[in-house]
Write a protein that holds these residues in place. Structure first.
Motif, PDB file in Angstrom:
ATOM      1  N   UNK A  82      47.089  37.232  49.489  1.00 27.33           N
ATOM      2  CA  UNK A  82      46.528  36.613  49.964  1.00 27.33           C
ATOM      3  C   UNK A  82      46.739  35.270  50.173  1.00 27.33           C
ATOM      4  N   UNK A  83      46.484  34.538  50.752  1.00 23.69           N
ATOM      5  CA  UNK A  83      47.813  32.824  50.463  1.00 23.69           C
ATOM      6  C   UNK A  83      46.715  32.404  51.430  1.00 23.69           C
ATOM      7  N   UNK A  84      46.662  30.673  51.590  1.00 26.02           N
ATOM      8  CA  UNK A  84      46.644  29.743  52.708  1.00 26.02           C
ATOM      9  C   UNK A  84      45.473  29.104  51.493  1.00 26.02           C
ATOM     10  N   UNK A  85      44.362  28.560  52.355  1.00 26.18           N
ATOM     11  CA  UNK A  85      43.942  27.465  52.105  1.00 26.18           C
ATOM     12  C   UNK A  85      42.453  27.342  50.726  1.00 26.18           C
ATOM     13  N   UNK A  86      42.688  27.012  50.142  1.00 25.44           N
ATOM     14  CA  UNK A  86      42.068  27.697  48.435  1.00 25.44           C
ATOM     15  C   UNK A  86      40.785  26.948  48.314  1.00 25.44           C
ATOM     16  N   UNK A  87      39.432  27.206  48.025  1.00 26.52           N
ATOM     17  CA  UNK A  87      38.533  27.278  47.672  1.00 26.52           C
ATOM     18  C   UNK A  87      38.162  27.314  46.643  1.00 26.52           C
ATOM     19  N   UNK A  88      37.233  27.274  46.020  1.00 20.53           N
ATOM     20  CA  UNK A  88      36.275  28.173  44.546  1.00 20.53           C
ATOM     21  C   UNK A  88      35.552  28.840  45.140  1.00 20.53           C
ATOM     22  N   UNK A  89      34.480  28.411  46.648  1.00 16.18           N
ATOM     23  CA  UNK A  89      33.376  29.505  47.575  1.00 16.18           C
ATOM     24  C   UNK A  89      34.655  30.515  48.094  1.00 16.18           C
ATOM     25  N   UNK A  90      35.482  30.091  49.081  1.00 16.23           N
ATOM     26  CA  UNK A  90      36.559  31.304  48.943  1.00 16.23           C
ATOM     27  C   UNK A  90      37.035  32.398  48.431  1.00 16.23           C
ATOM     28  N   UNK A  91      36.759  31.896  47.306  1.00 17.84           N
ATOM     29  CA  UNK A  91      37.815  32.799  46.376  1.00 17.84           C
ATOM     30  C   UNK A  91      36.834  33.485  46.075  1.00 17.84           C
ATOM     31  N   UNK A  92      35.739  32.973  45.348  1.00 21.05           N
ATOM     32  CA  UNK A  92      34.362  33.734  45.131  1.00 21.05           C
ATOM     33  C   UNK A  92      34.466  35.102  45.684  1.00 21.05           C
ATOM     34  N   UNK A  93      34.726  34.415  46.858  1.00 23.67           N
ATOM     35  CA  UNK A  93      34.050  35.704  48.119  1.00 23.67           C
ATOM     36  C   UNK A  93      34.332  36.539  48.568  1.00 23.67           C
ATOM     37  N   UNK A  94      36.217  35.989  48.398  1.00 28.22           N
ATOM     38  CA  UNK A  94      36.884  37.009  48.934  1.00 28.22           C
ATOM     39  C   UNK A  94      36.541  38.221  47.550  1.00 28.22           C
ATOM     40  N   UNK A  95      36.426  37.861  46.200  1.00 26.69           N
ATOM     41  CA  UNK A  95      36.571  38.711  44.734  1.00 26.69           C
ATOM     42  C   UNK A  95      34.842  39.803  45.242  1.00 26.69           C
ATOM     43  N   UNK A  96      34.436  39.143  45.311  1.00 21.06           N
ATOM     44  CA  UNK A  96      33.156  40.416  45.729  1.00 21.06           C
ATOM     45  C   UNK A  96      32.968  41.122  45.941  1.00 21.06           C
ATOM     46  N   UNK A  97      34.062  40.697  47.793  1.00 17.44           N
ATOM     47  CA  UNK A  97      33.973  41.595  48.831  1.00 17.44           C
ATOM     48  C   UNK A  97      34.692  42.657  48.074  1.00 17.44           C
ATOM     49  N   UNK A  98      35.859  42.618  47.670  1.00 23.29           N
ATOM     50  CA  UNK A  98      37.026  43.600  47.262  1.00 23.29           C
ATOM     51  C   UNK A  98      36.341  44.207  46.470  1.00 23.29           C
ATOM     52  N   UNK A  99      35.540  43.762  45.492  1.00 24.72           N
ATOM     53  CA  UNK A  99      35.764  44.394  44.526  1.00 24.72           C
ATOM     54  C   UNK A  99      34.109  44.686  44.229  1.00 24.72           C
ATOM     55  N   UNK A 100      33.105  44.998  45.824  1.00 17.74           N
ATOM     56  CA  UNK A 100      32.495  46.303  45.111  1.00 17.74           C
ATOM     57  C   UNK A 100      32.190  47.480  46.146  1.00 17.74           C
ATOM     58  N   UNK A 101      33.061  48.354  45.957  1.00 19.86           N
ATOM     59  CA  UNK A 101      33.665  49.246  46.517  1.00 19.86           C
ATOM     60  C   UNK A 101      35.317  50.223  45.918  1.00 19.86           C
ATOM     61  N   UNK A 102      34.983  49.121  44.702  1.00 22.93           N
ATOM     62  CA  UNK A 102      35.518  50.196  43.608  1.00 22.93           C
ATOM     63  C   UNK A 102      36.908  49.661  43.186  1.00 22.93           C
ATOM     64  N   UNK A 103      37.602  50.217  42.545  1.00 23.01           N
ATOM     65  CA  UNK A 103      38.321  49.198  41.451  1.00 23.01           C
ATOM     66  C   UNK A 103      39.464  48.907  41.593  1.00 23.01           C
ATOM     67  N   UNK A 104      39.823  47.342  41.962  1.00 22.27           N
ATOM     68  CA  UNK A 104      40.552  46.635  42.519  1.00 22.27           C
ATOM     69  C   UNK A 104      41.372  45.663  41.607  1.00 22.27           C
ATOM     70  N   UNK A 105      43.084  45.519  41.329  1.00 19.27           N
ATOM     71  CA  UNK A 105      43.108  44.464  40.265  1.00 19.27           C
ATOM     72  C   UNK A 105      43.408  43.775  41.178  1.00 19.27           C
ATOM     73  N   UNK A 106      43.268  42.707  40.583  1.00 18.71           N
ATOM     74  CA  UNK A 106      43.737  40.884  40.792  1.00 18.71           C
ATOM     75  C   UNK A 106      45.067  40.087  39.850  1.00 18.71           C
TER      76      UNK A 106
END
Length: 260
Positions: free
Chosen positions: A116-140
């Motif tokens: 994942x690359x691009x124009x990072x903001x705190x809201x965008x980062x938190x939103x992405x992490x919340x979306x991908x970790x809601x369905x099971x184990x994901x390492x970051x």
């Protein structure tokens, strides 16, 4: 796990492996973190950090550079023996796409590594992490510039009060993100760093909290994150990246963060 952090699914295993693995060898932060993720998320035994470095295409700098380590961290160059040395006209470090290939190879293709690359903001980062970790184990895995981060040592109470000292050092670096805490001063992300010196009194050696906006700023210097999850979730992880307004592409340029 107990404490002030809501760990991402599967992060308990990551934190256990992390505690048993510290510190990283010199110049091999990227391979060190990639190995942590495979050891925590794959049923296969993870090979050595050096094996990850060879598989990922690491090229090391000749000689020692004290500034490449945080204050108080001793040299640990044993793993560098046998690794290719960067020529004068090429960058040292580990390409992030190479880390992704190594994760997939050493997990027996059971894990997918999605950038994942691009124009990072705190809201965008938190939103992405919340979306991908809601369905099971994901390492970051996060490739970032530490000069944008706060110091590792402040207690949670100080961060909640708005304290933002730091940084501890200023290099291009690789860490793992493993959890989140929502406090009165905004969301904090839990970092599994690669040196025990970079730890908070509430979490322990090598573990600290960072404001989400500071992590986003640190990613903004030509860096990004790699999401590591079951191969069956590859398309879903890539879709979440695009839905967050980011690009599911590997990055590599003149300002590519190099693992110290």
């Amino acid at each position: 796990m107990s404490g002030p952090v809501r760990a991402f699914p599967g992060a308990e295993a990551l934190v256990r492996v992390h505690a048993a693995s510290l510190p990283q060898p010199d110049q091999l932060a990227g391979p060190f973190v990639a190995r942590l993720l495979v050891a925590a998320l794959s049923p296969l035994p993870a090979p050595t950090v050096a094996a990850f470095a060879h598989a990922a295409g690491t090229r090391v700098r000749p000689g020692d550079d004290v500034a490449s380590r945080p204050p108080g961290a001793p040299a640990d160059a044993d793993y560098l023996q046998g690794l290719p040395v960067a020529a004068d006209d090429e960058p040292s470090g580990t390409p992030v796409a190479g880390l992704g290939r190594a994760v997939e190879e050493f997990s027996g293709e059971s894990l997918a590594a999605v950038p994942a690359a691009g124009d990072w903001t705190g809201d965008r980062l938190v939103g992405l992490l919340g979306a991908v970790t809601g369905d099971g184990p994901v390492g970051v895995l996060a490739s970032l510039a530490t000069g944008e981060l706060g110091a590792a040592a402040p207690a949670v109470a100080d961060l909640d009060a708005g304290a933002r000292p730091g940084p501890d050092w200023s290099v291009a670096h690789v860490v793992a993100l493993w959890g989140r805490r929502d406090g009165p001063a905004g969301p904090l992300l839990a970092v599994a760093d690669t040196y025990p010196q970079l730890g908070s009194p509430d979490l322990g050696p090598g573990l600290h909290l960072q404001p989400a906006d500071r992590v986003a700023a640190a990613l903004g210097h030509g860096g990004g994150i790699v999401l590591v999850g079951p191969d069956r979730r590859r398309a879903a992880l890539a879709g979440a990246v695009e839905a967050a307004g980011l690009s599911s592409r590997w990055w590599d340029g003149p300002d590519r963060p190099q693992a110290p």
